[in-house]
Design a protein around this motif. Structure first.
Motif, short mmCIF file in Angstrom:
data_model
loop_
_atom_site.label_atom_id
_atom_site.label_comp_id
_atom_site.label_asym_id
_atom_site.label_seq_id
_atom_site.Cartn_x
_atom_site.Cartn_y
_atom_site.Cartn_z
N HIS A 212 33.90 39.39 46.63
CA HIS A 212 35.25 39.08 47.03
C HIS A 212 35.45 40.65 47.64
N ASP B 196 38.48 45.07 44.39
CA ASP B 196 38.65 43.67 43.58
C ASP B 196 38.49 44.00 41.97
N HIS C 138 38.08 41.86 38.21
CA HIS C 138 38.28 40.66 37.40
C HIS C 138 38.11 40.82 35.74
ZN LIG Z 1 38.16 38.51 42.95
#
Ligand SMILES: [Zn+2]
Length: 169
Positions: free
Chosen positions: A42, A8, A10
């Protein structure tokens, strides 16, 4: 045994809290995203889901659904863990790499490992966490997490519910 892998990323944004691994870290920026942007949770969630061939985090909790706006990512992790348990597995260990320019994770790593271990129901010795800076990746405003998880068979998968009730004794 089963193995799962999650990834993941961000982007950092001003003025929001920084949550990594369910721990709020002191920093002037946080991770943007539809939920709380917890890049590590996540990634762990996707690794757990992948290990039991379940749909991924985006399919189970679509960012298009306003229900998940600002959501605590612990909710996603708990659902993934439930699916792992329902499939008859338990977590043996996980290993994570966090890639971010700042803040320094080292001083907080123990707290993050303890928190993640508690969420997964394992000892903190079973949670590996390395933090690296994104050398040469030109990703100074991004946090990335890679996670692998190993599951062990614990019991038979949960049987589908029977319509007819049986009584013993
Ligand atoms: Zn995420």
């Amino acid at each position: 045994m089963r193995i799962g892998y999650g990834f993941d990323s961000h982007e950092f944004r001003e003025g929001i809290p920084l949550k990594i691994g369910g721990v709020t870290l002191t920093y002037d920026k946080g991770l943007g995203g539809h939920s709380d942007g917890d890049v590590l949770l996540h990634s762990i969630t996707d690794a757990l889901l992948g290990a039991v061939a379940a749909p991924d985090i985006g399919a189970l909790f679509p960012p298009s659904d306003p229900k998940w706006k600002g959501a605590d990512s612990v909710v996603f992790l708990r659902e993934a863990l439930k699916r792992v348990h329902d499939a008859g597995y338990g977590v043996a260990n996980i290993d994570a790499s966090l890639i971010l320019a700042a803040p320094k994770i080292g001083p907080q790593a123990a707290a993050i490992r303890v928190r993640v271990a508690k969420l997964l129901g394992v000892h903190s010795d079973c949670v590996g966490l390395k933090a690296k800076t994104p050398e040469g990746l030109n990703l100074d405003n991004t946090a990335v997490a890679h996670v692998v998880v190993l599951l062990e068979k614990r019991r038979s998968p949960k049987a589908p519910r029977k319509t007819k009730k049986t009584r013993r004794g």
